[in-house]
Design a protein around this motif. Structure first.
Motif, PDB file in Angstrom:
ATOM      1  N   GLY A  76      15.003  42.380 -14.328  1.00  0.00           N
ATOM      2  CA  GLY A  76      15.715  41.840 -15.694  1.00  0.00           C
ATOM      3  C   GLY A  76      16.498  43.100 -16.399  1.00  0.00           C
ATOM      4  N   ASP A  77      16.279  44.190 -16.006  1.00  0.00           N
ATOM      5  CA  ASP A  77      16.820  45.319 -16.640  1.00  0.00           C
ATOM      6  C   ASP A  77      18.384  45.294 -16.584  1.00  0.00           C
ATOM      7  N   CYS A  78      19.306  45.733 -17.478  1.00  0.00           N
ATOM      8  CA  CYS A  78      20.403  45.521 -17.679  1.00  0.00           C
ATOM      9  C   CYS A  78      21.310  46.606 -17.766  1.00  0.00           C
ATOM     10  N   LEU A  79      22.442  46.576 -16.864  1.00  0.00           N
ATOM     11  CA  LEU A  79      23.438  47.740 -16.845  1.00  0.00           C
ATOM     12  C   LEU A  79      24.793  46.975 -17.652  1.00  0.00           C
ATOM     13  N   VAL A  80      25.203  47.876 -18.751  1.00  0.00           N
ATOM     14  CA  VAL A  80      26.333  47.325 -19.183  1.00  0.00           C
ATOM     15  C   VAL A  80      27.331  48.404 -18.923  1.00  0.00           C
ATOM     16  N   VAL A  81      28.630  47.915 -18.112  1.00  0.00           N
ATOM     17  CA  VAL A  81      29.450  48.690 -17.281  1.00  0.00           C
ATOM     18  C   VAL A  81      30.681  48.606 -18.001  1.00  0.00           C
ATOM     19  N   GLU A  82      31.393  49.733 -18.288  1.00  0.00           N
ATOM     20  CA  GLU A  82      32.720  49.993 -18.572  1.00  0.00           C
ATOM     21  C   GLU A  82      33.481  50.395 -17.511  1.00  0.00           C
ATOM     22  N   CYS A  83      34.591  50.058 -17.034  1.00  0.00           N
ATOM     23  CA  CYS A  83      35.206  50.702 -16.010  1.00  0.00           C
ATOM     24  C   CYS A  83      36.663  51.364 -16.653  1.00  0.00           C
ATOM     25  N   THR A  84      36.961  52.454 -15.902  1.00  0.00           N
ATOM     26  CA  THR A  84      38.247  53.030 -16.324  1.00  0.00           C
ATOM     27  C   THR A  84      38.895  53.788 -15.130  1.00  0.00           C
ATOM     28  N   LEU A  85      40.131  54.027 -15.257  1.00  0.00           N
ATOM     29  CA  LEU A  85      40.688  54.707 -14.102  1.00  0.00           C
ATOM     30  C   LEU A  85      41.025  56.180 -14.700  1.00  0.00           C
ATOM     31  N   GLY A  86      41.036  56.337 -15.922  1.00  0.00           N
ATOM     32  CA  GLY A  86      41.162  57.504 -16.624  1.00  0.00           C
ATOM     33  C   GLY A  86      40.017  58.303 -17.112  1.00  0.00           C
ATOM     34  N   LEU A  87      40.432  59.048 -18.355  1.00  0.00           N
ATOM     35  CA  LEU A  87      39.080  59.669 -19.001  1.00  0.00           C
ATOM     36  C   LEU A  87      38.470  58.731 -19.758  1.00  0.00           C
ATOM     37  N   LEU A  88      37.120  59.061 -19.719  1.00  0.00           N
ATOM     38  CA  LEU A  88      35.904  58.374 -20.594  1.00  0.00           C
ATOM     39  C   LEU A  88      36.418  57.811 -22.001  1.00  0.00           C
ATOM     40  N   LYS A  89      36.745  58.900 -22.958  1.00  0.00           N
ATOM     41  CA  LYS A  89      37.254  58.526 -24.266  1.00  0.00           C
ATOM     42  C   LYS A  89      38.247  57.838 -24.365  1.00  0.00           C
ATOM     43  N   ALA A  90      39.434  57.657 -23.179  1.00  0.00           N
ATOM     44  CA  ALA A  90      40.848  57.064 -23.567  1.00  0.00           C
ATOM     45  C   ALA A  90      40.366  55.673 -24.086  1.00  0.00           C
ATOM     46  N   ASP A  91      41.471  55.111 -24.921  1.00  0.00           N
ATOM     47  CA  ASP A  91      41.435  53.738 -25.123  1.00  0.00           C
ATOM     48  C   ASP A  91      39.932  53.529 -25.821  1.00  0.00           C
ATOM     49  N   LYS A 106      20.380  44.152 -29.152  1.00  0.00           N
ATOM     50  CA  LYS A 106      19.978  43.574 -30.211  1.00  0.00           C
ATOM     51  C   LYS A 106      19.764  42.054 -29.751  1.00  0.00           C
ATOM     52  N   ALA A 107      20.554  41.712 -28.792  1.00  0.00           N
ATOM     53  CA  ALA A 107      20.216  40.229 -28.428  1.00  0.00           C
ATOM     54  C   ALA A 107      18.911  40.009 -27.482  1.00  0.00           C
ATOM     55  N   LEU A 108      18.488  40.926 -26.824  1.00  0.00           N
ATOM     56  CA  LEU A 108      17.536  40.970 -26.175  1.00  0.00           C
ATOM     57  C   LEU A 108      16.283  41.111 -26.999  1.00  0.00           C
ATOM     58  N   ASP A 109      16.308  41.915 -28.205  1.00  0.00           N
ATOM     59  CA  ASP A 109      15.179  42.134 -29.138  1.00  0.00           C
ATOM     60  C   ASP A 109      15.072  41.001 -30.100  1.00  0.00           C
ATOM     61  N   ALA A 110      16.213  40.182 -30.441  1.00  0.00           N
ATOM     62  CA  ALA A 110      16.261  38.981 -31.268  1.00  0.00           C
ATOM     63  C   ALA A 110      15.366  38.059 -30.411  1.00  0.00           C
ATOM     64  N   SER A 111      15.590  38.078 -29.086  1.00  0.00           N
ATOM     65  CA  SER A 111      15.077  36.977 -28.270  1.00  0.00           C
ATOM     66  C   SER A 111      13.375  37.476 -27.646  1.00  0.00           C
ATOM     67  N   GLU A 112      12.907  38.662 -28.440  1.00  0.00           N
ATOM     68  CA  GLU A 112      11.533  38.996 -28.204  1.00  0.00           C
ATOM     69  C   GLU A 112      11.301  39.549 -26.819  1.00  0.00           C
ATOM     70  N   ILE A 113      12.454  40.128 -26.164  1.00  0.00           N
ATOM     71  CA  ILE A 113      12.608  40.832 -24.768  1.00  0.00           C
ATOM     72  C   ILE A 113      12.839  42.255 -24.952  1.00  0.00           C
ATOM     73  N   GLN A 114      11.959  42.829 -25.663  1.00  0.00           N
ATOM     74  CA  GLN A 114      12.098  44.288 -25.714  1.00  0.00           C
ATOM     75  C   GLN A 114      11.696  45.212 -24.716  1.00  0.00           C
ATOM     76  N   HIS A 115      11.124  44.719 -23.589  1.00  0.00           N
ATOM     77  CA  HIS A 115      10.546  45.446 -22.648  1.00  0.00           C
ATOM     78  C   HIS A 115      11.629  45.792 -21.485  1.00  0.00           C
ATOM     79  N   LEU A 116      12.741  44.979 -21.466  1.00  0.00           N
ATOM     80  CA  LEU A 116      13.915  45.439 -20.725  1.00  0.00           C
ATOM     81  C   LEU A 116      14.683  46.279 -21.146  1.00  0.00           C
ATOM     82  N   LYS A 117      15.222  47.223 -20.131  1.00  0.00           N
ATOM     83  CA  LYS A 117      16.001  48.436 -20.131  1.00  0.00           C
ATOM     84  C   LYS A 117      17.410  48.048 -20.490  1.00  0.00           C
TER      85      LYS A 117
END
Length: 183
Positions: A76-91, A106-117
């Protein structure tokens, strides 16, 4: 011809030899056409082959301003992924990634699911050397950075024996140790 990874075997039906996914993950730069969308698709496929349950929001017009991809491990741990062809700070890619990871937390905490990464990940088609100027900012954010070199290694090492939960832990360690995920 033999697969240790059943997901990889299924992916090879659509993409024999994984040539398509490889060309999407490792485009010739500067990229042209739909290369950014292709990268997101390939990242989603790769995360699925690695044992995650990914969902892509970045390609649909009504959700394009949300996450590119979210992937959930079997635990149940989550990766939040952003993809880019370029520099990390671009756009403001890195800033958006930080805000989106905070929203998930915040959404996980509000749902009492603090144990997930919740692990922010930014994936670029550029080399580690090319994005070296952005690595400190990514580290400050606690984001895992996957560069072209990491994507190349994923084909030879990781896709054979996927373990999404182990990869989450390795990702967190890579940020803590300020090293590449696959080094």
């Amino acid at each position: 011809e033999m697969f240790q990874n059943p997901r990889n075997a299924m992916l090879s039906i659509v993409d024999p030899g994984l040539r398509l996914i490889q060309s999407y993950l490792l485009p010739e730069l500067p990229a042209k056409g739909r290369a950014a969308d292709d990268l997101e698709v390939a990242v989603t496929w790769m995360l699925w082959a690695l044992g995650f349950a990914p969902i892509n929001f970045g390609l649909h017009p009504k959700t394009r301003d949300a996450f590119d991809v979210i992937a959930v491990s079997p635990k149940g741990d989550c990766l939040v992924v952003e993809c880019t062809l370029g520099l990390l700070k671009a756009d403001t890619k890195l800033s958006k990634l930080g805000a989106r990871a905070a929203q998930v937390r915040k959404a996980l905490d509000a749902s009492e699911i603090q144990h997930l990464k919740v692990v922010p990940v930014i994936i670029t088609a550029m080399t580690r050397n090319e994005v070296s100027g952005d690595l400190a900012a990514a580290s400050e954010l606690g984001a895992v950075v996957l560069t072209r070199e990491d994507l190349e290694v994923s084909f030879t090492e990781v896709l054979r024996f996927p373990d999404a939960d182990s990869l989450i832990n390795r990702a967190i360690q890579s940020v803590t140790n300020k090293k590449s995920l696959f080094s």
